[in-house]
Design a protein around this motif. Structure first.
Motif, PDB file in Angstrom:
ATOM      1  N   SER A  41       0.844  -1.192   0.000  1.00  0.00           N
ATOM      2  CA  SER A  41       0.000   0.000   0.000  1.00  0.00           C
ATOM      3  C   SER A  41       0.877   1.238   0.000  1.00  0.00           C
TER       4      SER A  41
ATOM      5  N   ASN B  81      -3.515   4.246   7.703  1.00  0.00           N
ATOM      6  CA  ASN B  81      -3.435   3.017   6.940  1.00  0.00           C
ATOM      7  C   ASN B  81      -4.027   1.896   7.760  1.00  0.00           C
TER       8      ASN B  81
ATOM      9  N   ASN C 233      -4.625  -2.199   7.178  1.00  0.00           N
ATOM     10  CA  ASN C 233      -4.544  -3.386   6.346  1.00  0.00           C
ATOM     11  C   ASN C 233      -5.063  -4.569   7.152  1.00  0.00           C
TER      12      ASN C 233
END
Length: 165
Positions: free
Chosen positions: A151, A160, A162
């Motif tokens: 990413s 972020n 994930n």
């Protein structure tokens, strides 16, 4: 003992002067008190203690080599600042260079150092990423799953997340 007037400019009589002289001489004859000690030296041998070391104020603890390099960098920065500042001042005073040219000339060495540092870092990363070959030796039934998550996050405030399942 009689009280003597010690106002500046007032003359003492003969008897007052004699009494003051006797008082001063008597105070000199008295022994002075012993001086108060201001230091102490232990006579015990130096032995390692049991307390854990504690970091002191100032520079953090580091190796001798790191300390030497740190001092060298500080000395170099002071030397480069004085030489560059003196050169800039002379050129500006003479009117040979405008401030924009001075700023570009001062930013040049910094940009060069940053570029070389980036090149070295990218070369180190390329060397670390070069080995991608994997060898697996199994006995029996094997189920192998490989998940790659990649990413890119841009922006000043970015979050972020994930979730790989």
């Amino acid at each position: 003992m009689e009280h003597i007037d010690r106002t500046p400019g007032v003359q003492l009589s003969e008897s007052e002067a004699a009494a003051e002289a006797r008082r001063i001489i008597a105070s000199l004859a008295e022994p002075e008190p012993a001086p108060t000690p201001t230091s102490y030296r232990s006579t015990e041998p130096n032995a390692p203690g049991t307390a854990a070391p504690v970091a002191q104020e100032g520079r953090p603890p580091m190796s001798q080599r790191a300390t030497d390099l740190s001092g060298l960098m500080l000395a170099g920065s002071v030397a480069s600042l004085s030489v560059g500042g003196a050169t800039s001042l002379v050129l500006y005073t003479l009117g040979q260079v405008d401030p924009v040219t001075l700023a570009v000339g001062a930013a040049g060495p910094v940009a060069l150092v940053l570029a070389v540092g980036s090149l070295i870092r990218s070369a180190g990363r390329a060397k670390a990423d070069a080995h991608t070959e994997h060898h697996h030796h199994y006995n029996g039934t094997v189920r192998q799953e490989t998940t790659n998550v990649s990413s890119t996050t841009k922006g000043l405030f970015a979050k972020n997340r994930n979730d790989v399942r």
